[in-house]
Design an enzyme around this catalytic site. Structure first.
Site, PDB file in Angstrom:
ATOM      1  N   GLU A 179       0.836  -1.209   0.000  1.00 55.83           N
ATOM      2  CA  GLU A 179       0.000   0.000   0.000  1.00 55.83           C
ATOM      3  C   GLU A 179       0.873   1.263   0.000  1.00 55.83           C
ATOM      4  O   GLU A 179       0.400   2.346  -0.318  1.00 55.83           O
ATOM      5  CB  GLU A 179      -0.951   0.003   1.219  1.00 55.83           C
ATOM      6  CG  GLU A 179      -0.305   0.025   2.597  1.00 55.83           C
ATOM      7  CD  GLU A 179       0.187  -1.339   3.086  1.00 55.83           C
ATOM      8  OE1 GLU A 179       0.324  -2.263   2.259  1.00 55.83           O
ATOM      9  OE2 GLU A 179       0.445  -1.465   4.300  1.00 55.83           O
ATOM     10  N   CYS A 284      16.569  -6.959   1.595  1.00 56.42           N
ATOM     11  CA  CYS A 284      16.674  -8.149   2.451  1.00 56.42           C
ATOM     12  C   CYS A 284      18.024  -8.823   2.266  1.00 56.42           C
ATOM     13  O   CYS A 284      18.377  -9.710   3.022  1.00 56.42           O
ATOM     14  CB  CYS A 284      15.554  -9.129   2.134  1.00 56.42           C
ATOM     15  SG  CYS A 284      15.719  -9.793   0.483  1.00 56.42           S
TER      16      CYS A 284
HETATM   17  P1  NAD Z   1       5.551  -5.893   5.582  1.00 54.86           P
HETATM   18  O1  NAD Z   1       5.651  -7.233   6.198  1.00 54.86           O
HETATM   19  O2  NAD Z   1       5.160  -4.750   6.430  1.00 54.86           O
HETATM   20  O3  NAD Z   1       4.485  -5.907   4.371  1.00 54.86           O
HETATM   21  C1  NAD Z   1       4.560  -6.855   3.333  1.00 54.86           C
HETATM   22  C2  NAD Z   1       3.168  -7.065   2.748  1.00 54.86           C
HETATM   23  O4  NAD Z   1       2.320  -7.648   3.745  1.00 54.86           O
HETATM   24  C3  NAD Z   1       2.482  -5.775   2.293  1.00 54.86           C
HETATM   25  O5  NAD Z   1       1.806  -6.024   1.075  1.00 54.86           O
HETATM   26  C4  NAD Z   1       1.500  -5.462   3.410  1.00 54.86           C
HETATM   27  O6  NAD Z   1       0.326  -4.829   2.944  1.00 54.86           O
HETATM   28  C5  NAD Z   1       1.171  -6.830   3.973  1.00 54.86           C
HETATM   29  N1  NAD Z   1       0.935  -6.803   5.427  1.00 54.86           N
HETATM   30  C6  NAD Z   1       1.586  -6.038   6.335  1.00 54.86           C
HETATM   31  N2  NAD Z   1       1.123  -6.312   7.575  1.00 54.86           N
HETATM   32  C7  NAD Z   1       0.185  -7.255   7.444  1.00 54.86           C
HETATM   33  C8  NAD Z   1      -0.647  -7.954   8.368  1.00 54.86           C
HETATM   34  N3  NAD Z   1      -0.573  -7.726   9.663  1.00 54.86           N
HETATM   35  N4  NAD Z   1      -1.505  -8.872   7.880  1.00 54.86           N
HETATM   36  C9  NAD Z   1      -1.569  -9.135   6.568  1.00 54.86           C
HETATM   37  N5  NAD Z   1      -0.801  -8.511   5.643  1.00 54.86           N
HETATM   38  C10 NAD Z   1       0.064  -7.584   6.074  1.00 54.86           C
HETATM   39  O7  NAD Z   1       6.961  -5.627   4.854  1.00 54.86           O
HETATM   40  P2  NAD Z   1       7.523  -4.282   4.219  1.00 54.86           P
HETATM   41  O8  NAD Z   1       7.851  -3.317   5.302  1.00 54.86           O
HETATM   42  O9  NAD Z   1       6.651  -3.843   3.104  1.00 54.86           O
HETATM   43  O10 NAD Z   1       8.884  -4.816   3.557  1.00 54.86           O
HETATM   44  C11 NAD Z   1      10.108  -4.891   4.256  1.00 54.86           C
HETATM   45  C12 NAD Z   1      10.356  -6.288   4.765  1.00 54.86           C
HETATM   46  O11 NAD Z   1      10.352  -7.205   3.669  1.00 54.86           O
HETATM   47  C13 NAD Z   1      11.715  -6.445   5.417  1.00 54.86           C
HETATM   48  O12 NAD Z   1      11.591  -7.222   6.580  1.00 54.86           O
HETATM   49  C14 NAD Z   1      12.541  -7.160   4.371  1.00 54.86           C
HETATM   50  O13 NAD Z   1      13.615  -7.923   4.872  1.00 54.86           O
HETATM   51  C15 NAD Z   1      11.504  -8.040   3.741  1.00 54.86           C
HETATM   52  N6  NAD Z   1      11.905  -8.457   2.416  1.00 54.86           N
HETATM   53  C16 NAD Z   1      12.301  -9.745   2.255  1.00 54.86           C
HETATM   54  C17 NAD Z   1      12.733 -10.186   1.021  1.00 54.86           C
HETATM   55  C18 NAD Z   1      13.177 -11.605   0.828  1.00 54.86           C
HETATM   56  O14 NAD Z   1      13.390 -11.979  -0.310  1.00 54.86           O
HETATM   57  N7  NAD Z   1      13.338 -12.398   1.871  1.00 54.86           N
HETATM   58  C19 NAD Z   1      12.755  -9.294  -0.069  1.00 54.86           C
HETATM   59  C20 NAD Z   1      12.315  -7.976   0.130  1.00 54.86           C
HETATM   60  C21 NAD Z   1      11.891  -7.563   1.382  1.00 54.86           C
END
Ligand code: NAD
Length: 492
Positions: A179, A284
């Site tokens: 979002e 990440c």
């Molecule tokens: P986030 O977990 O806040 O959000 C990711 C997605 O989940 C979003 O689309 C969001 O709308 C949804 N979401 C968030 N909270 C939720 C909930 N409580 N219930 C259901 N859906 C929910 O992550 P972010 O801040 O957007 O991204 C950063 C994180 O992603 C970091 O921890 C990073 O390490 C990780 N990441 C991992 C990789 C990998 O390949 N392992 C790659 C990129 C980013």
């Protein structure tokens, strides 16, 4: 000031305004300009997308794979034509530099190119006469409707770790972007619409938590790919599994790299600075902690502090800028609080990036590169993902101790060694518990024909995204055994 862009859903090949009653502001992280408002789409809109995708599935599945990939060839060409504009959109909504955004779009396109090879990748197997007149075969069939839930830090690339493979394998699809960065997918879906992809094959639904829950609970959605923080990845994996779905969830990270005394210090410093401070540390695969071994300590510490101080911070669209802002004011405050708690728990703040101000961009969420020395083992800075441009230093005397530290982390996304010793490198590659390993190189997102691996709390599931792993995830194997007695076949 340009007017904020309207953010819509794309369902059954139509742009549809959401009936949401709540919206999230999308702001340029360098200027704080409001770029748009993301609708938090209600469950009915997820249902509309799932229904459109379900209706499209039987015909799409029957379309030969060689025809399905023709749409991907068209998409690849459109992505190339709009490459610059897409990269600029990523910089504007996400903050990374234009070069970083171009690197991101390049990897997105490489995934489309790799998925164009699906007719070969999706081949099954056949064994004749496993007993006289009896043949056995394995056929790969698509699952049905699948969905991706994406994070903020790669708005252009991450959906492409999954979507091109899902579509090429004969599934229909739903993308739920973060979002916080919905604009890049608005542009990409406008291009998808131009490919002529049949109605309902690829759909876009915007939203956050409740929209995700509607995806996880929808009976027509068979598989979920997710990338984000570990607590959310764990939650999405568990809820998907409880609802009988396939799930692959990539979580957060805390990546350690090891600098041996025989490392090429100039190259190592350059590479580690890019790995720790590239994309303002919001990757990440970013280096979070550098473990120096023996005599590497002083030379590396001095060189990396110098590199941190010299890094050019600013608006990612401006030439010469090497590092942009972090995603939000909340993120900036959280990162600065982590630096403070590092100092409180005994780390020395060798380079302090707090309170950064970039002339002309006073409203931007800038944190300058930060280096913390002597990070206490087991403390907050040692174990918590900071997701900002903060590098912690730890010193040990032997590779044994360094490997123990690497393997003590609950995450297992990436780890690297810098050395000129083949023995040390081989041992590290063999013993480090991480899904992505670098030897004398920082790990970038793997090429599209390799899986994007991740271990321990960095990944929940079995096959990963990209390449053959994605083909496995987006297909189900059907094993068929047939008897054709000799007497029957001889009649013809
Ligand atoms: P986030 O977990 O806040 O959000 C990711 C997605 O989940 C979003 O689309 C969001 O709308 C949804 N979401 C968030 N909270 C939720 C909930 N409580 N219930 C259901 N859906 C929910 O992550 P972010 O801040 O957007 O991204 C950063 C994180 O992603 C970091 O921890 C990073 O390490 C990780 N990441 C991992 C990789 C990998 O390949 N392992 C790659 C990129 C980013």
């Amino acid at each position: 000031m340009p007017t904020a862009q309207k953010i819509a859903n794309f369902i059954a090949n139509e742009w549809r305004s959401s009936s949401a009653d709540q919206y999230v502001d999308v702001a340029n992280p360098a200027t704080a300009e409001i770029l748009g408002k993301t609708p938090l789409s209600p469950p009915q809109e997820v249902d509309q997308a799932a229904q459109a995708a379900s209706q499209a599935f039987p015909e799409w599945r029957r379309t030969p794979a060689t025809e399905r990939v023709q749409y991907l060839f068209k998409l690849k060409n459109l992505l190339e034509e709009h490459f610059e504009e897409l990269a600029r959109t990523i910089t504007i909504e996400c903050g990374k530099t234009l070069d970083e955004a171009k690197g991101e779009m390049r990897r997105a396109i490489e995934n489309v190119e790799t998925a164009c090879g699906i007719p070969l990748m999706v081949l099954g197997s056949f064994s004749e006469d496993i007993a006289p007149g009896i043949d056995e075969m394995m056929i790969r069939q698509p699952l049905g409707v699948a969905a991706v839930i994406a994070p903020f830090n790669f708005p252009g690339m991450i959906p492409f770790w999954f979507m091109p493979y899902a579509l090429a394998c004969g599934n229909t699809y739903i993308v739920k972007p973060s979002e916080r960065v919905p604009l890049t997918m608005q542009k990409i879906f406008a291009l998808i619409a131009q490919t002529g992809l049949p109605r309902g094959v690829a759909n876009l639904v915007n939203g956050a938590r409740d929209t995700v829950d509607a995806i996880l609970d929808h009976p027509a959605i068979r598989a979920v790919s997710m990338v984000g923080s570990t607590p959310v990845a764990r939650y999405i994996y568990a809820r998907s599994a409880a609802n009988g779905k396939r799930a692959q969830c990539q979580g957060g990270a805390k990546n350690l790299i090891v600098v041996m005394p025989d490392a090429d210090m100039d190259m190592t410093t350059r590479v580690v600075a890019d790995s720790a401070f590239g994309s303002a540390g919001q990757r990440c695969l970013a280096t979070s902690l550098a473990v120096t071994v023996g005599e590497a300590r002083q030379a590396f510490s001095e060189a990396i502090c110098d590199a941190a101080q010299r890094r050019v911070v600013g608006y990612g669209l401006e030439p010469g800028v090497e590092m942009g802002p972090v995603i939000s004011p909340q993120s900036k405050a959280r990162i600065e609080a982590m630096i403070a708690s590092g100092a409180q728990e005994g780390a020395s703040v060798l380079v302090d990036g707090r309170g950064a101000r970039v002339p002309g961009y006073e409203q931007g969420n800038f944190v300058r590169p930060t280096v913390l020395g002597d990070v206490p083992l087991g403390g907050e800075v040692f174990k918590t993902e900071i997701f900002g441009p903060v590098l912690g230093l730890i010193h040990v005397e032997h590779l044994d101790e360094a490997l123990k530290l690497v393997n003590s982390q609950e995450y297992g996304n990436m780890s690297c060694i810098f050395t000129s010793s083949g023995q040390a490198a081989r041992r590290f590659r063999y013993e480090a518990d991480a899904g992505n390993i670098g030897v004398n190189i920082g790990v970038a997102a793997p090429m599209a024909f390799f899986p994007f691996s991740g271990w321990k709390q960095s990944f929940f599931g079995v096959p990963h995204g990209q390449g053959m792993d994605a083909v496995q995830f987006f297909t189900q194997e059907k094993v068929v055994i047939e008897r054709w007695p000799k007497e029957w076949t001889r009649k013809f």
